[in-house]
Design an enzyme around this catalytic site. Sequence first.
Site, PDB file in Angstrom:
ATOM      1  N   GLY A 150      -1.306   6.174  -0.616  1.00 22.26           N
ATOM      2  CA  GLY A 150      -2.276   5.203  -1.147  1.00 22.26           C
ATOM      3  C   GLY A 150      -2.209   3.904  -0.362  1.00 22.26           C
ATOM      4  N   ARG A 178      -0.024  -5.425  12.057  1.00 23.22           N
ATOM      5  CA  ARG A 178      -0.154  -6.547  13.005  1.00 23.22           C
ATOM      6  C   ARG A 178       1.218  -7.031  13.478  1.00 23.22           C
ATOM      7  NH1 ARG A 178       0.145 -12.028  11.950  1.00 23.22           N
ATOM      8  NH2 ARG A 178      -1.160 -13.445  13.182  1.00 23.22           N
ATOM      9  N   SER A 214       5.511   9.159   1.337  1.00 25.32           N
ATOM     10  CA  SER A 214       5.475   8.872   2.778  1.00 25.32           C
ATOM     11  C   SER A 214       6.876   8.644   3.321  1.00 25.32           C
ATOM     12  CB  SER A 214       4.619   7.632   3.043  1.00 25.32           C
ATOM     13  OG  SER A 214       3.390   7.760   2.379  1.00 25.32           O
ATOM     14  N   ASP A 251       2.565   0.492  -6.610  1.00 23.92           N
ATOM     15  CA  ASP A 251       3.262   0.947  -7.821  1.00 23.92           C
ATOM     16  C   ASP A 251       4.627   0.281  -8.041  1.00 23.92           C
ATOM     17  OD1 ASP A 251       1.128   2.628  -7.969  1.00 23.92           O
ATOM     18  OD2 ASP A 251       2.221   4.430  -7.372  1.00 23.92           O
ATOM     19  N   GLU A 258      -0.673  -8.229 -26.089  1.00 27.57           N
ATOM     20  CA  GLU A 258      -0.047  -8.050 -27.405  1.00 27.57           C
ATOM     21  C   GLU A 258       0.863  -6.821 -27.405  1.00 27.57           C
ATOM     22  OE1 GLU A 258      -3.023  -9.602 -27.177  1.00 27.57           O
ATOM     23  OE2 GLU A 258      -2.042 -11.344 -28.080  1.00 27.57           O
ATOM     24  N   GLU A 294      -1.103   4.170 -16.556  1.00 30.18           N
ATOM     25  CA  GLU A 294      -1.810   5.458 -16.455  1.00 30.18           C
ATOM     26  C   GLU A 294      -0.876   6.640 -16.709  1.00 30.18           C
ATOM     27  OE1 GLU A 294      -3.359   6.495 -12.587  1.00 30.18           O
ATOM     28  OE2 GLU A 294      -1.623   5.670 -11.564  1.00 30.18           O
TER      29      GLU A 294
END
Length: 321
Positions: free
Chosen positions: A11, A21, A105, A127, A187, A222
């Site tokens: 990702g 760079r 990776s 993450d 909350e 998620e």
Amino acid sequence: MKRIGVLTSGGDAPGMNACVRAVVRSGLSAGLEVYGIRRGYSGLIDGDMEPLSARDVGGIIQRGGTFLQTARSAEFMTVEGRKQAVRRLNDRLIDGLVIIGGNGSLAGAYELHKMGVAVVGVPGSIDNDVPFTDMSIGVDTALNTMVHIIDMIKDTASSHQRCFLVQVMGRHHGYLALIGGIISGAEVTVIPEKEIPLEQIASAVDDAYIRGKTHAIIVVAEGARFSAQEIADYLTKTSPGFEVRVTVLGHVQRGGSPTAFDRLLATRMGMRAVQALLAGEHGTMTGLRGNRIELVPLEQVVQSTPSLDLTNYDIATMLAR
Ligand code: F6P
């Protein structure tokens, strides 16, 4: 060492460009040739690479995503795919490689290390689930994006006396939700590392209503046991106070211009990775420990499981009064 390669994998994360760079320009300064490999391990297997000049990486420090592009390569998961990747490196006389990406990776980087490739990994993933680094590249930007959006949601939530469930990314890890919950004043925070029954969520929301709050924000990771929609369906049935709405942030958290923190972290890690290759300290990953960039053996990184500091969960709960 004369020629090195750099790739971004998995990702994308804001700050990956700043890191590329730094790899390119610090490599060139040290007299190396630097090849940019497109589309992560997929591009490596296909031999999709070319030399980069200092000008090629101009104007990218502020850009989100990765100009080298990225991929999740199924072929690289196979022995034959990895052998082909090593052949490509040998054909191009590339004798060192910087790999920027998340856990998958970095596991790939470790496989290449075991096959004799001089490789240094750099943690890049929103993450924040890579062990042995306080922060990965992209996390700070993702948190800033999240808090900006939740602030906006609070405006409309308060205006309508609503409860919003905001589902955020993080795969199986609750870091983004937990820290996002604290800094946005949520909350309730729902994360995979700390299961919380639906009844308890409902009672926290009911309490907030009774205490006169104008809104309730529930940040849901998620990877949590219940999705934001499932929690919303439950609350709609059980909690008559607030009206309930759901917002799933999704990939918006992966985009955007990197924050100052991410640009600096990416720059420092990219430079450190090149220094490590030159010093023969490969088979390692750059990790932020306190304010220092240190090298950690990739073997240790891949053998550890990500952990979450749950004292932050207690803080989030205590402050949600
Ligand atoms: O690892 C980064 C991440 O954004 C996770 O938070 C999320 O679960 C996953 O990638 C989404 O993957 P994809 O972009 O392949 O849908």
